[in-house]
Design an enzyme around this catalytic site. Structure first.
Site, mmCIF file in Angstrom:
data_model
loop_
_atom_site.group_PDB
_atom_site.id
_atom_site.type_symbol
_atom_site.label_atom_id
_atom_site.label_comp_id
_atom_site.label_asym_id
_atom_site.label_seq_id
_atom_site.Cartn_x
_atom_site.Cartn_y
_atom_site.Cartn_z
ATOM 1 N N LYS A 195 46.476 56.942 80.229
ATOM 2 C CA LYS A 195 47.352 56.525 81.327
ATOM 3 C C LYS A 195 47.925 57.777 81.974
ATOM 4 C CE LYS A 195 51.512 53.920 82.462
ATOM 5 N NZ LYS A 195 52.528 52.959 82.033
ATOM 6 N N LYS A 248 43.921 54.085 83.261
ATOM 7 C CA LYS A 248 44.841 53.650 84.307
ATOM 8 C C LYS A 248 45.379 54.842 85.062
ATOM 9 C CE LYS A 248 49.310 51.471 84.726
ATOM 10 N NZ LYS A 248 50.520 51.076 84.078
#
Ligand code: PBG
Length: 324
Positions: A195, A248
């Site tokens: 992330k 992400k």
């Protein structure tokens, strides 16, 4: 492959031959719909930077999840917006918190829909950070216990899977251990493994009211320049017990999705985030792009890059198009 013997256009002559030779196909099976749940009754507030996405109270959320289920989407992921925030994010691990109640209601209304929950305290802390704060620093190890408690209350409520998005070191292992010790050995752990500290989370932070009150998330989320480090993160999470790993954002990180897909043997999820959704919606509203076409091309690109599943605010709209 020399011309004129080979002519690639032979296989592009019409829609039928194109369909036969297409290498990547998007399906409703690939989609997970993120949902925002808040307190109250009859609440359905559109998020200004995310047309078509709402903060819903539980009664309204049930209307949405029934529609999602009817469309054949396999699952949802819940984000909670509590009424009360404090320094330690108490509402995050309240067994009767907003997400815990929402999970119970969804599982009783639509038992067949997979329910994932986001595990992170930033929506519940008054400072907006994903960890406990001391002297302006984000503490790692003391946060793990809170995340574990949060995950356990979600599993107790009936969540099929938990998805830690905080990026504290060691949280996957801590959560897996707590789940296993409390009879939740079948609860799926989907880790937000790679992330990145991204500008594309902007609209989400408006929706969840989770913008950090000081500093930023760069001491825990990954630097956008790093590629090799994403493998370190996913391998570590898999060793700690992650069943599935996530990259992400998605569109700006397609190379990372491909890298992860080629180097791990667990399913890979990609989060097509709020800012990526907002950009398509904004351009479409201005008549600058064909919104439906840009949506489908974006989702196809994420799948082609290697994602087994896509968390996307477009889940419903895409499912409608895919069912035609
Ligand atoms: C943290 C979390 C965030 C998102 C998902 N989980 C925000 C952040 O890291 O600041 C962003 C999702 C999106 O932008 O769609 N709980």
């Amino acid at each position: 492959m020399a011309f004129p013997l080979h002519r690639s256009r032979r296989l592009r002559q019409n829609a039928n031959i194109t369909r036969l030779v297409r290498e990547t196909r998007l399906s409703v099976d690939d989609l997970i719909a993120p949902l925002f749940v808040c307190e109250g009754k009859g609440v359905r507030l559109e998020i200004s930077a995310m047309p078509g996405v709402h903060r819903c109270s539980i009664d309204q959320l049930l209307v949405e999840v029934k529609e999602i289920h009817r469309l054949g989407i396999p699952g949802v992921i819940l984000f909670g917006i509590p009424d009360k925030k404090d320094a330690v994010g108490s509402e995050a691990y309240n067994p009767d918190g907003i997400v815990q109640r929402a999970v119970r209601e969804i599982k009783s209304a639509v038992p067949d829909l997979l329910v994932f929950t986001d595990v992170c305290i930033d929506e519940y802390t008054d400072h907006g950070h994903c960890g406990l704060v001391k002297d302006g620093r984000i503490l790692n190890d003391p946060t793990l216990e809170l995340l574990s408690r949060m995950a356990k209350t979600h599993a107790d409520a009936g969540a099929d899977g938990v998805a830690p998005s905080d990026m504290m070191d060691g949280r996957v292992g801590a959560i897996r251990k707590t789940l296993d010790e409390t009879g939740h050995e079948n609860t799926i752990l989907l880790s937000y493994a790679a992330k990145f500290a991204s500008a594309f989370y902007g609209p989400f932070r408006e929706a969840a009211d989770s913008t950090p009150k000081f500093g930023d998330r760069r001491t825990y989320q990954m630097d956008p320049g790093n590629r090799g480090e994403s493998l370190k993160e996913v391998w570590q999470d898999i060793e700690e017990g992650a069943d599935m790993v996530m990259v992400k954002p998605a569109l700006a990180y397609l190379d990372i999705i491909r890298l992860v897909r080629d180097n791990v043997n667990v399913p890979v999820a990609a989060y097509h985030v709020s800012g990526e959704y907002a950009m398509v919606k904004a351009a479409a509203r201005n008549g600058w792009v064909d919104g439906d076409a840009a949506m489908m091309e974006s989702l196809l690109a994420i799948k082609r890059a290697g994602a087994h599943m896509i968390l996307t605010y477009f889940a419903r709209e895409a499912a409608v198009i895919l069912s035609r």
